[in-house]
Design a protein around this motif. Structure first.
Motif, PDB file in Angstrom:
ATOM      1  N   VAL A  76       0.406  -1.257   0.062  1.00 20.90           N
ATOM      2  CA  VAL A  76       0.073  -0.225  -0.179  1.00 20.90           C
ATOM      3  C   VAL A  76       1.071   0.887   0.077  1.00 20.90           C
ATOM      4  CG1 VAL A  76      -2.220   1.365   1.098  1.00 20.90           C
ATOM      5  CG2 VAL A  76      -1.986  -1.271   1.391  1.00 20.90           C
ATOM      6  N   GLU A  77       1.847   1.281   0.662  1.00 25.75           N
ATOM      7  CA  GLU A  77       2.731   2.508   0.610  1.00 25.75           C
ATOM      8  C   GLU A  77       3.744   2.109  -0.928  1.00 25.75           C
ATOM      9  OE1 GLU A  77       5.389   2.690   4.459  1.00 25.75           O
ATOM     10  OE2 GLU A  77       4.359   0.794   5.034  1.00 25.75           O
ATOM     11  N   LEU A  78       3.928   1.704  -1.413  1.00 28.89           N
ATOM     12  CA  LEU A  78       4.827   1.791  -2.139  1.00 28.89           C
ATOM     13  C   LEU A  78       3.552   1.895  -3.257  1.00 28.89           C
ATOM     14  CD1 LEU A  78       6.645  -1.542  -2.198  1.00 28.89           C
ATOM     15  CD2 LEU A  78       7.416   0.640  -2.433  1.00 28.89           C
ATOM     16  N   VAL A  79       2.492   1.607  -3.450  1.00 23.46           N
ATOM     17  CA  VAL A  79       1.298   1.774  -4.263  1.00 23.46           C
ATOM     18  C   VAL A  79       0.660   2.925  -4.869  1.00 23.46           C
ATOM     19  CG1 VAL A  79      -0.573   1.421  -3.631  1.00 23.46           C
ATOM     20  CG2 VAL A  79      -0.158   1.104  -6.141  1.00 23.46           C
ATOM     21  N   ASN A  80       1.061   4.071  -3.408  1.00 28.16           N
ATOM     22  CA  ASN A  80       0.615   5.279  -2.799  1.00 28.16           C
ATOM     23  C   ASN A  80       1.903   6.050  -3.429  1.00 28.16           C
ATOM     24  OD1 ASN A  80      -1.736   6.182  -1.856  1.00 28.16           O
ATOM     25  ND2 ASN A  80      -1.022   4.626  -0.156  1.00 28.16           N
ATOM     26  N   ALA A  81       3.419   5.511  -3.037  1.00 31.66           N
ATOM     27  CA  ALA A  81       4.137   6.832  -3.456  1.00 31.66           C
ATOM     28  C   ALA A  81       4.748   6.174  -5.265  1.00 31.66           C
ATOM     29  CB  ALA A  81       5.554   6.149  -2.918  1.00 31.66           C
ATOM     30  N   ALA A 261      11.795   5.973 -10.784  1.00 33.37           N
ATOM     31  CA  ALA A 261      12.013   7.196 -10.147  1.00 33.37           C
ATOM     32  C   ALA A 261      11.538   7.025  -8.678  1.00 33.37           C
ATOM     33  CB  ALA A 261      10.745   7.857 -10.615  1.00 33.37           C
ATOM     34  N   LEU A 262      11.520   5.882  -8.389  1.00 28.18           N
ATOM     35  CA  LEU A 262      10.784   6.224  -7.029  1.00 28.18           C
ATOM     36  C   LEU A 262      12.544   5.658  -6.244  1.00 28.18           C
ATOM     37  CD1 LEU A 262       7.788   4.417  -6.253  1.00 28.18           C
ATOM     38  CD2 LEU A 262       8.289   6.466  -6.285  1.00 28.18           C
ATOM     39  N   VAL A 263      12.923   4.007  -7.325  1.00 31.25           N
ATOM     40  CA  VAL A 263      14.696   4.225  -6.736  1.00 31.25           C
ATOM     41  C   VAL A 263      15.621   5.032  -6.839  1.00 31.25           C
ATOM     42  CG1 VAL A 263      16.607   2.642  -7.408  1.00 31.25           C
ATOM     43  CG2 VAL A 263      14.047   1.751  -7.476  1.00 31.25           C
ATOM     44  N   LYS A 264      15.334   6.227  -8.143  1.00 34.64           N
ATOM     45  CA  LYS A 264      16.204   6.849  -8.117  1.00 34.64           C
ATOM     46  C   LYS A 264      16.480   8.403  -6.551  1.00 34.64           C
ATOM     47  CE  LYS A 264      18.520  10.527 -11.643  1.00 34.64           C
ATOM     48  NZ  LYS A 264      18.177  10.598 -12.549  1.00 34.64           N
ATOM     49  N   ASN A 265      15.127   8.648  -6.616  1.00 28.21           N
ATOM     50  CA  ASN A 265      14.437   9.833  -5.269  1.00 28.21           C
ATOM     51  C   ASN A 265      14.816   9.543  -4.094  1.00 28.21           C
ATOM     52  OD1 ASN A 265      12.460   8.332  -5.116  1.00 28.21           O
ATOM     53  ND2 ASN A 265      10.762  10.362  -6.443  1.00 28.21           N
ATOM     54  N   GLY A 266      15.022   7.839  -3.444  1.00 28.98           N
ATOM     55  CA  GLY A 266      14.672   7.467  -2.319  1.00 28.98           C
ATOM     56  C   GLY A 266      14.225   6.633  -2.042  1.00 28.98           C
ATOM     57  N   THR A 267      12.548   7.391  -2.628  1.00 28.93           N
ATOM     58  CA  THR A 267      11.714   6.719  -1.724  1.00 28.93           C
ATOM     59  C   THR A 267      11.217   5.201  -1.714  1.00 28.93           C
ATOM     60  OG1 THR A 267       9.969   8.299  -2.502  1.00 28.93           O
ATOM     61  CG2 THR A 267       9.058   6.852  -1.563  1.00 28.93           C
ATOM     62  N   TYR A 268      11.877   3.969  -2.581  1.00 24.98           N
ATOM     63  CA  TYR A 268      11.386   2.849  -2.457  1.00 24.98           C
ATOM     64  C   TYR A 268      12.390   2.493  -1.782  1.00 24.98           C
ATOM     65  CZ  TYR A 268      12.957  -2.073  -4.217  1.00 24.98           C
ATOM     66  OH  TYR A 268      13.066  -3.314  -4.816  1.00 24.98           O
ATOM     67  N   LYS A 269      13.683   2.978  -1.431  1.00 24.67           N
ATOM     68  CA  LYS A 269      14.570   2.514  -0.351  1.00 24.67           C
ATOM     69  C   LYS A 269      14.011   2.858   0.815  1.00 24.67           C
ATOM     70  CE  LYS A 269      19.205   2.370   0.724  1.00 24.67           C
ATOM     71  NZ  LYS A 269      20.540   2.750   1.158  1.00 24.67           N
ATOM     72  N   ARG A 270      13.237   3.735   1.105  1.00 27.62           N
ATOM     73  CA  ARG A 270      13.158   4.293   2.828  1.00 27.62           C
ATOM     74  C   ARG A 270      11.837   3.241   2.916  1.00 27.62           C
ATOM     75  NH1 ARG A 270       9.008   7.139   3.833  1.00 27.62           N
ATOM     76  NH2 ARG A 270       8.541   7.997   1.449  1.00 27.62           N
ATOM     77  N   ILE A 271      10.725   3.308   1.951  1.00 24.35           N
ATOM     78  CA  ILE A 271      10.044   2.443   2.501  1.00 24.35           C
ATOM     79  C   ILE A 271      10.141   1.109   2.872  1.00 24.35           C
ATOM     80  CG2 ILE A 271       7.763   1.012   1.624  1.00 24.35           C
ATOM     81  CD1 ILE A 271       7.280   3.926  -0.420  1.00 24.35           C
TER      82      ILE A 271
END
Length: 291
Positions: A76-81, A261-271
Protein backbone atom coordinates in the motif's frame (compact mmCIF):
# COMPACT_ATOMS: atom_id res chain seq x y z
CA UNK A 1 -1.57 -20.15 -8.65
CA UNK A 2 -0.13 -18.77 -5.48
CA UNK A 3 2.11 -16.11 -4.18
CA UNK A 4 5.55 -17.33 -3.50
CA UNK A 5 5.11 -16.45 0.15
CA UNK A 6 1.37 -16.72 0.57
CA UNK A 7 1.51 -17.96 4.09
CA UNK A 8 -0.94 -16.52 6.54
CA UNK A 9 -4.47 -17.41 7.42
CA UNK A 10 -6.82 -15.20 5.35
CA UNK A 11 -8.12 -12.15 7.13
CA UNK A 12 -11.71 -10.95 6.62
CA UNK A 13 -12.16 -8.52 3.76
CA UNK A 14 -13.93 -5.24 4.28
CA UNK A 15 -17.60 -5.12 3.43
CA UNK A 16 -16.89 -2.41 0.86
CA UNK A 17 -15.12 -3.68 -2.23
CA UNK A 18 -12.99 -0.64 -2.99
CA UNK A 19 -10.94 1.83 -1.02
CA UNK A 20 -10.01 5.22 -2.45
CA UNK A 21 -6.67 6.41 -1.17
CA UNK A 22 -5.37 9.92 -0.90
CA UNK A 23 -5.02 11.88 -4.11
CA UNK A 24 -1.60 12.81 -5.34
CA UNK A 25 -2.86 15.70 -7.40
CA UNK A 26 -5.70 18.17 -7.62
CA UNK A 27 -9.13 17.28 -8.99
CA UNK A 28 -8.83 16.48 -12.67
CA UNK A 29 -5.09 17.15 -12.58
CA UNK A 30 -4.16 13.85 -14.18
CA UNK A 31 -6.39 14.22 -17.21
CA UNK A 32 -4.49 16.98 -18.92
CA UNK A 33 -0.88 15.90 -18.61
CA UNK A 34 -0.36 12.31 -17.42
CA UNK A 35 -0.73 10.64 -20.79
CA UNK A 36 2.14 12.55 -22.38
CA UNK A 37 4.20 13.22 -19.27
CA UNK A 38 4.00 9.83 -17.59
CA UNK A 39 3.02 7.58 -20.47
CA UNK A 40 -0.13 6.17 -18.89
CA UNK A 41 -2.87 4.75 -21.10
CA UNK A 42 -5.35 7.47 -22.06
CA UNK A 43 -8.26 6.01 -20.09
CA UNK A 44 -6.27 5.99 -16.85
CA UNK A 45 -4.81 9.44 -17.45
CA UNK A 46 -8.26 10.89 -18.15
CA UNK A 47 -9.89 9.29 -15.11
CA UNK A 48 -7.04 10.36 -12.84
CA UNK A 49 -7.42 7.10 -10.91
CA UNK A 50 -5.32 3.96 -10.91
CA UNK A 51 -7.45 0.90 -10.06
CA UNK A 52 -5.31 -1.56 -8.13
CA UNK A 53 -6.33 -5.15 -7.42
CA UNK A 54 -5.25 -6.32 -3.98
CA UNK A 55 -5.98 -9.30 -1.74
CA UNK A 56 -5.47 -7.82 1.75
CA UNK A 57 -4.81 -11.04 3.63
CA UNK A 58 -1.02 -11.13 3.44
CA UNK A 59 0.58 -9.10 6.24
CA UNK A 60 2.84 -7.23 6.24
CA UNK A 61 2.49 -6.68 2.49
CA UNK A 62 -1.25 -5.93 2.52
CA UNK A 63 -3.86 -6.50 5.19
CA UNK A 64 -6.83 -4.88 6.89
CA UNK A 65 -5.93 -2.96 10.03
CA UNK A 66 -8.18 -4.28 12.80
CA UNK A 67 -8.60 -0.86 14.41
CA UNK A 68 -9.07 1.42 11.42
CA UNK A 69 -10.45 -1.19 8.98
CA UNK A 70 -8.21 0.38 6.33
CA UNK A 71 -6.02 -1.61 3.96
CA UNK A 72 -2.41 -1.08 5.04
CA UNK A 73 0.97 -2.63 4.40
CA UNK A 74 4.18 -2.33 2.44
CA UNK A 75 2.48 -2.73 -0.94
CA UNK A 76 0.00 0.00 0.00
CA UNK A 77 2.85 2.37 0.83
CA UNK A 78 4.62 1.53 -2.40
CA UNK A 79 1.54 1.88 -4.63
CA UNK A 80 0.73 5.25 -3.05
CA UNK A 81 4.25 6.43 -3.83
CA UNK A 82 3.93 5.02 -7.35
CA UNK A 83 0.64 6.83 -7.93
CA UNK A 84 2.07 10.08 -6.61
CA UNK A 85 4.92 9.74 -9.07
CA UNK A 86 2.39 9.14 -11.87
CA UNK A 87 0.15 12.02 -10.75
CA UNK A 88 -3.00 9.96 -10.11
CA UNK A 89 -5.13 8.68 -7.25
CA UNK A 90 -5.25 5.05 -6.11
CA UNK A 91 -8.41 3.01 -5.84
CA UNK A 92 -7.81 -0.33 -4.13
CA UNK A 93 -10.21 -2.99 -5.34
CA UNK A 94 -10.27 -5.85 -2.87
CA UNK A 95 -10.46 -9.33 -4.32
CA UNK A 96 -9.68 -12.90 -3.38
CA UNK A 97 -6.20 -13.94 -4.43
CA UNK A 98 -7.40 -16.33 -7.12
CA UNK A 99 -9.30 -13.49 -8.87
CA UNK A 100 -6.35 -11.16 -9.24
CA UNK A 101 -4.83 -12.27 -12.53
CA UNK A 102 -8.19 -12.60 -14.25
CA UNK A 103 -9.16 -9.16 -13.02
CA UNK A 104 -6.22 -7.47 -14.74
CA UNK A 105 -6.68 -9.58 -17.87
CA UNK A 106 -10.33 -8.53 -18.21
CA UNK A 107 -9.70 -4.87 -17.40
CA UNK A 108 -11.55 -4.72 -14.10
CA UNK A 109 -8.35 -3.31 -12.62
CA UNK A 110 -5.45 -1.45 -14.21
CA UNK A 111 -2.83 -3.38 -12.33
CA UNK A 112 -2.37 -5.82 -9.45
CA UNK A 113 0.04 -5.23 -6.58
CA UNK A 114 -0.46 -7.94 -4.00
CA UNK A 115 2.72 -9.82 -3.14
CA UNK A 116 2.36 -11.87 -6.31
CA UNK A 117 5.37 -13.74 -7.64
CA UNK A 118 6.68 -13.23 -11.15
CA UNK A 119 6.98 -16.66 -12.76
CA UNK A 120 7.73 -17.77 -16.30
CA UNK A 121 4.38 -19.55 -16.42
CA UNK A 122 2.42 -16.46 -15.42
CA UNK A 123 4.32 -14.37 -17.95
CA UNK A 124 2.45 -16.27 -20.65
CA UNK A 125 -0.76 -14.41 -19.75
CA UNK A 126 0.29 -11.20 -17.93
CA UNK A 127 3.30 -8.90 -17.64
CA UNK A 128 5.23 -8.07 -14.48
CA UNK A 129 7.21 -5.10 -13.27
CA UNK A 130 9.39 -6.72 -10.60
CA UNK A 131 9.85 -4.59 -7.50
CA UNK A 132 10.50 -6.79 -4.44
CA UNK A 133 12.98 -9.62 -3.86
CA UNK A 134 11.17 -12.06 -1.60
CA UNK A 135 13.35 -14.55 0.27
CA UNK A 136 12.18 -17.87 1.63
CA UNK A 137 13.62 -18.70 5.05
CA UNK A 138 13.85 -21.87 7.05
CA UNK A 139 12.72 -21.13 10.57
CA UNK A 140 11.99 -22.91 13.81
CA UNK A 141 11.06 -22.15 17.40
CA UNK A 142 13.69 -19.92 18.97
CA UNK A 143 14.41 -22.53 21.63
CA UNK A 144 15.55 -25.00 18.94
CA UNK A 145 17.40 -22.66 16.59
CA UNK A 146 20.93 -23.28 17.88
CA UNK A 147 21.14 -26.77 16.34
CA UNK A 148 20.72 -25.48 12.76
CA UNK A 149 24.13 -24.05 11.93
CA UNK A 150 24.72 -25.76 8.57
CA UNK A 151 22.54 -27.17 5.76
CA UNK A 152 23.13 -30.80 6.76
CA UNK A 153 21.41 -30.10 10.08
CA UNK A 154 18.10 -30.16 8.21
CA UNK A 155 18.68 -33.70 6.93
CA UNK A 156 16.34 -36.26 8.46
CA UNK A 157 14.19 -33.52 10.00
CA UNK A 158 10.49 -33.02 9.39
CA UNK A 159 9.87 -29.87 7.37
CA UNK A 160 6.42 -28.28 7.10
CA UNK A 161 5.89 -26.19 3.97
CA UNK A 162 2.90 -25.11 1.95
CA UNK A 163 2.61 -27.21 -1.19
CA UNK A 164 0.87 -24.23 -2.88
CA UNK A 165 4.00 -22.10 -2.87
CA UNK A 166 7.29 -22.05 -4.74
CA UNK A 167 8.92 -22.85 -1.40
CA UNK A 168 7.86 -26.48 -1.67
CA UNK A 169 9.94 -27.07 -4.79
CA UNK A 170 12.81 -25.08 -3.30
CA UNK A 171 12.70 -27.39 -0.28
CA UNK A 172 12.79 -30.44 -2.57
CA UNK A 173 15.79 -28.96 -4.41
CA UNK A 174 17.50 -28.22 -1.08
CA UNK A 175 17.04 -31.83 -0.01
CA UNK A 176 18.52 -33.16 -3.26
CA UNK A 177 21.54 -30.89 -2.93
CA UNK A 178 22.37 -31.27 0.75
CA UNK A 179 20.58 -34.39 2.02
CA UNK A 180 19.13 -37.23 -0.04
CA UNK A 181 21.33 -36.36 -3.01
CA UNK A 182 24.44 -36.15 -0.83
CA UNK A 183 24.16 -39.55 0.86
CA UNK A 184 22.46 -38.22 3.99
CA UNK A 185 19.02 -38.82 5.45
CA UNK A 186 16.29 -37.20 3.37
CA UNK A 187 14.26 -34.33 4.70
CA UNK A 188 10.82 -35.56 5.74
CA UNK A 189 8.51 -33.31 3.77
CA UNK A 190 5.23 -32.41 5.47
CA UNK A 191 3.15 -30.62 2.80
CA UNK A 192 0.38 -28.34 4.02
CA UNK A 193 -2.41 -26.28 2.46
CA UNK A 194 -0.99 -22.96 3.64
CA UNK A 195 1.87 -21.31 5.45
CA UNK A 196 -0.28 -20.87 8.54
CA UNK A 197 -0.96 -24.61 8.57
CA UNK A 198 2.79 -25.26 8.31
CA UNK A 199 3.38 -22.95 11.24
CA UNK A 200 0.79 -24.84 13.27
CA UNK A 201 2.62 -28.12 12.60
CA UNK A 202 5.78 -26.51 13.93
CA UNK A 203 4.05 -25.16 17.03
CA UNK A 204 2.41 -28.53 17.80
CA UNK A 205 5.67 -30.43 17.47
CA UNK A 206 4.78 -32.39 14.34
CA UNK A 207 7.51 -30.58 12.42
CA UNK A 208 10.95 -29.39 13.44
CA UNK A 209 11.37 -26.81 10.67
CA UNK A 210 9.14 -24.73 8.43
CA UNK A 211 9.63 -22.32 5.55
CA UNK A 212 8.11 -18.85 5.29
CA UNK A 213 8.88 -15.61 3.49
CA UNK A 214 11.31 -13.34 5.28
CA UNK A 215 8.70 -10.58 5.11
CA UNK A 216 6.27 -12.80 7.04
CA UNK A 217 8.86 -13.55 9.69
CA UNK A 218 9.41 -9.82 10.13
CA UNK A 219 5.69 -9.49 10.83
CA UNK A 220 5.67 -12.46 13.23
CA UNK A 221 8.50 -10.93 15.22
CA UNK A 222 6.49 -7.77 15.77
CA UNK A 223 3.37 -9.70 16.75
CA UNK A 224 5.04 -12.35 18.92
CA UNK A 225 8.64 -11.34 19.72
CA UNK A 226 11.11 -14.13 20.34
CA UNK A 227 8.88 -17.05 19.36
CA UNK A 228 10.46 -17.94 16.00
CA UNK A 229 13.93 -17.62 14.57
CA UNK A 230 15.20 -17.88 10.97
CA UNK A 231 17.92 -20.49 10.50
CA UNK A 232 20.29 -21.51 7.71
CA UNK A 233 20.86 -19.32 4.65
CA UNK A 234 18.02 -17.69 2.70
CA UNK A 235 16.59 -19.61 -0.23
CA UNK A 236 16.91 -18.22 -3.73
CA UNK A 237 15.22 -14.85 -4.02
CA UNK A 238 11.96 -14.75 -6.00
CA UNK A 239 10.65 -11.40 -7.26
CA UNK A 240 7.20 -10.06 -6.54
CA UNK A 241 5.84 -8.16 -9.53
CA UNK A 242 3.30 -5.46 -10.25
CA UNK A 243 0.96 -7.18 -12.70
CA UNK A 244 -0.27 -5.48 -15.88
CA UNK A 245 -2.29 -6.74 -18.82
CA UNK A 246 -0.23 -8.78 -21.27
CA UNK A 247 1.11 -6.59 -24.04
CA UNK A 248 -0.07 -3.31 -22.50
CA UNK A 249 3.27 -1.62 -23.04
CA UNK A 250 1.95 1.82 -22.08
CA UNK A 251 0.92 0.67 -18.62
CA UNK A 252 3.92 -1.54 -17.93
CA UNK A 253 6.27 1.09 -19.34
CA UNK A 254 4.76 3.86 -17.21
CA UNK A 255 4.92 1.71 -14.07
CA UNK A 256 8.53 0.70 -14.72
CA UNK A 257 9.54 4.32 -15.34
CA UNK A 258 7.81 5.47 -12.15
CA UNK A 259 9.37 2.67 -10.08
CA UNK A 260 12.81 3.61 -11.36
CA UNK A 261 12.10 7.21 -10.38
CA UNK A 262 11.23 6.05 -6.85
CA UNK A 263 14.52 4.18 -6.74
CA UNK A 264 16.43 7.24 -7.90
CA UNK A 265 14.82 9.66 -5.42
CA UNK A 266 15.24 7.28 -2.48
CA UNK A 267 11.55 6.68 -1.75
CA UNK A 268 11.70 2.99 -2.64
CA UNK A 269 14.65 2.27 -0.37
CA UNK A 270 13.16 4.32 2.46
CA UNK A 271 9.87 2.40 2.45
CA UNK A 272 11.49 -1.04 2.43
CA UNK A 273 14.18 -0.14 4.95
CA UNK A 274 11.79 1.29 7.52
CA UNK A 275 9.73 -1.90 7.27
CA UNK A 276 12.76 -4.10 7.94
CA UNK A 277 12.97 -5.32 4.34
CA UNK A 278 16.22 -3.90 3.06
CA UNK A 279 17.06 -7.41 1.82
CA UNK A 280 14.19 -7.13 -0.69
CA UNK A 281 15.61 -4.16 -2.60
CA UNK A 282 16.07 -5.00 -6.28
CA UNK A 283 16.42 -3.14 -9.56
CA UNK A 284 12.92 -2.90 -11.09
CA UNK A 285 12.62 -4.92 -14.28
CA UNK A 286 9.99 -5.95 -16.81
CA UNK A 287 9.39 -9.71 -16.68
CA UNK A 288 12.67 -10.19 -14.89
CA UNK A 289 12.09 -13.81 -13.88
CA UNK A 290 13.64 -16.19 -16.38
CA UNK A 291 12.98 -19.92 -16.29
Amino acid sequence: MSRTARALKPLPLLAVGTVLLASACGTGGAASGSSSKNGLPAAVAQSGTLRVGMSPDFPPMEYVDEKTKNVVGVDVELVNALAKQLGVKVQIIQQSFDQLLNSVQTGRVDLVMSGLSDTAERQKTVDFVDYFGSQGRFYTLQSKAAKYTQPSAACGRTLAVSKKTDYYQQAVDFDKKYCSGAGKAAIKMLPTDSGSAARLQLEQGRAELAIQGAENLTYFEKQDPGKYEPVLSPLKSTPFGIVTKKGDSKMSGAVLKAMNALVKNGTYKRILTKNGMKYAIITPALNGRKG
